[in-house]
Enzyme design. Structure first.
Site, short mmCIF file in Angstrom:
data_model
loop_
_atom_site.label_atom_id
_atom_site.label_comp_id
_atom_site.label_asym_id
_atom_site.label_seq_id
_atom_site.Cartn_x
_atom_site.Cartn_y
_atom_site.Cartn_z
N ARG A 278 78.70 33.74 10.66
CA ARG A 278 77.62 33.94 11.63
C ARG A 278 78.22 33.92 13.02
NH1 ARG A 278 74.42 29.02 12.71
NH2 ARG A 278 75.52 29.20 14.70
N HIS A 282 72.48 30.76 15.72
CA HIS A 282 71.56 30.75 14.57
C HIS A 282 70.35 31.62 14.86
CE1 HIS A 282 69.00 29.42 11.33
NE2 HIS A 282 68.08 29.13 12.21
N TYR A 291 78.24 22.84 19.23
CA TYR A 291 78.67 22.16 18.00
C TYR A 291 79.83 22.82 17.25
CZ TYR A 291 75.36 25.59 16.04
OH TYR A 291 74.70 26.75 15.72
C1 LIG Z 1 62.85 23.62 4.07
C2 LIG Z 1 63.41 23.85 5.44
N1 LIG Z 1 64.26 22.97 5.97
C3 LIG Z 1 64.78 23.18 7.20
C4 LIG Z 1 64.46 24.31 7.91
C5 LIG Z 1 65.05 24.57 9.31
N2 LIG Z 1 66.06 25.64 9.13
C6 LIG Z 1 65.76 26.92 9.40
S1 LIG Z 1 67.05 27.95 9.09
C7 LIG Z 1 68.02 26.64 8.64
C8 LIG Z 1 69.44 26.85 8.22
C9 LIG Z 1 69.58 27.86 7.15
O1 LIG Z 1 70.95 28.06 6.91
P1 LIG Z 1 71.41 29.09 5.85
O2 LIG Z 1 70.63 28.93 4.60
O3 LIG Z 1 72.89 28.96 5.73
O4 LIG Z 1 71.00 30.50 6.46
P2 LIG Z 1 71.52 31.18 7.82
O5 LIG Z 1 70.58 30.74 8.90
O6 LIG Z 1 72.90 30.73 8.06
O7 LIG Z 1 71.42 32.63 7.57
C10 LIG Z 1 67.34 25.43 8.71
C11 LIG Z 1 67.91 24.11 8.38
C12 LIG Z 1 63.55 25.20 7.32
N3 LIG Z 1 63.19 26.34 7.93
N4 LIG Z 1 63.06 24.98 6.07
#
Ligand SMILES: Cc1ncc(C[n+]2csc(CCOP(=O)(O)OP(=O)(O)O)c2C)c(N)n1
Ligand SMILES: [Mg+2]
Length: 385
Positions: A278, A282, A291
């Site tokens: 990425r 985010h 971070y």
């Molecule tokens: C159940 C839940 N926990 C926490 C979040 C907050 N959140 C949104 S995206 C994210 C990280 C997701 O990471 P990843 O699965 O690696 O996908 P990426 O964003 O890297 O594409 C988090 C913790 C959420 N949306 N839903």
């Protein structure tokens, strides 16, 4: 497809351990071919469509991030650096398939035919938005192209994807596949494990794809799991697992197509880990310099960039002219700007739509509340002054 070139974890040939760290690749970072025979399967037209699909995402994301910064839209999540994983997967799907995305797969919808106007209408939440302005931006959907709206709650969509595939199997709907996407962080959620359990035991026709971009907001991959790879998590559920270079669009296409063909034949699910990075934040609400070491990001942004890799390969094959990328990007940006102009000028959904789709017939209570709302004086939103 040249099946022999894909070696997977859990395919029963006894070399799983060696594969844990191996990543399937067809084109090296410098744009040279790893496996000419497998690449012979990719015709010029498809290779160019993959390239254009990636450039379209890059250009659209850049414009939309700029708009967000100008306060013209509320939120945006880019797929920068992950375009190969998105477009390579999309190209392996067929129109009759269903797509159940996570946050970064809007490009799959666009590649399958979702219009830019529809995508942008959702981001603006205007009257042309199929979701009638009820979702956070970057939650597009497109019924005609079988593109389901993403779920804001990480991983809740994976059981949905497997459930759709199970329904296809129960209904005897042969030849269709459901693609379910997730991030690396998503594989730590209970829903991921529930979904893989059902996928394995039901042998449903699904391809579950993890875009391992090595970050889940501020959580790095090495904290995310103690497993040697994300792909391994499929093996525990009896699901064939493939690990591919997510920045090599031709490897992605080849790997996902292999998995999709298998599901289409009725030979069960696969779990595909696409290793990528990425390179952007985010989302528009994040600042990764707080971070992580951005000098690592610069490497992925530079020599590991997926668009640059395919560009070098295509130029080497004589399938793309030097400088053609710039002209393509300019033309695509003009399309995006035109669509933004149209969608920004489209009014918000009518107030009356607020109670649509809640019940087949609105209850008297909802009708009464709506009448009160319509009659009430309202201030204009600050940006409408
Ligand atoms: C159940 C839940 N926990 C926490 C979040 C907050 N959140 C949104 S995206 C994210 C990280 C997701 O990471 P990843 O699965 O690696 O996908 P990426 O964003 O890297 O594409 C988090 C913790 C959420 N949306 N839903
Ligand atoms: Mg991630």
């Amino acid at each position: 497809m040249a099946r022999a070139s894909i070696d997977s974890v859990g395919d029963g040939d006894g070399d799983d351990e060696a594969l844990v760290g191996r990543v399937f690749q067809l084109v090296r970072e410098d744009g040279t071919a790893v496996d000419e025979a497998a690449l012979a399967d990719v015709p010029r037209d498809l290779a160019r469509r993959l390239f254009e699909g990636m450039v379209r995402i890059r250009v659209t994301d850049a414009r939309m991030m700029a708009l967000q910064r100008q306060g013209r839209s509320g939120f945006y999540g880019e797929a920068m650096g992950q375009e190969a994983a998105v477009v390579g997967s999309a190209a392996a799907s067929e129109p009759q398939d269903w797509i159940v995305p996570a946050l970064r797969e809007a490009g799959v919808g666009l590649f399958r035919g979702m219009t830019l106007d529809s995508y942008l209408a959702q981001i603006f939440g205007n009257a042309a938005d199929p979701s009638k302005g009820r979702q956070l931006p970057c939650h597009p959907c497109d019924r005609a192209h079988h593109y389901v709206v993403m779920s804001s709650c990480v991983s809740t969509q994976i059981p949905h994807a497997v459930g759709i595939a199970m329904a296809m199997k129960i209904a005897g709907d042969r030849g269709k596949v459901c693609f379910g996407f997730m991030g690396d962080g998503g594989t730590s959620e209970p829903d991921f494990h529930v979904a893989l359990e059902f996928a394995g035991t039901s042998q449903a026709p699904c391809v579950l794809i993890c875009q391992n971009n090595q970050w889940a907001i501020s959580t790095p991959g090495h904290v995310q799991t103690a497993a040697a790879s994300i792909a391994l998590k499929g093996v525990g559920y009896g699901i064939e697992a493939i690990r591919a270079d997510g920045n090599d669009v031709l490897a992605v296409y080849h790997a996902v197509k292999y998995a999709a063909d298998k599901a289409r034949r009725g030979d069960g699910p696969s779990f595909v880990e696409l290793v990528t990075y990425r390179v952007s934040a985010h989302s528009s609400s994040d600042d990764p310099s707080r971070y992580r070491d951005e000098s690592v990001t610069e490497i992925w942004r530079g020599t590991r960039d997926p668009i640059r890799r395919l560009e070098t390969y295509l130029i080497g094959r004589g399938w793309l002219a030097a400088g053609e990328r710039d002209a393509m990007a300019q033309a695509l940006e003009a399309e995006v700007r035109d669509a933004i102009a149209r969608q920004e000028a489209t009014p918000p959904p009518a107030l009356e739509t607020l109670i649509d789709d809640v019940y087949e017939q609105p209850t008297w209570l909802l009708r009464e509340q709506l009448a009160g709302l319509v009659a009430a004086p309202r201030a204009r939103a600050p940006h409408q002054h």
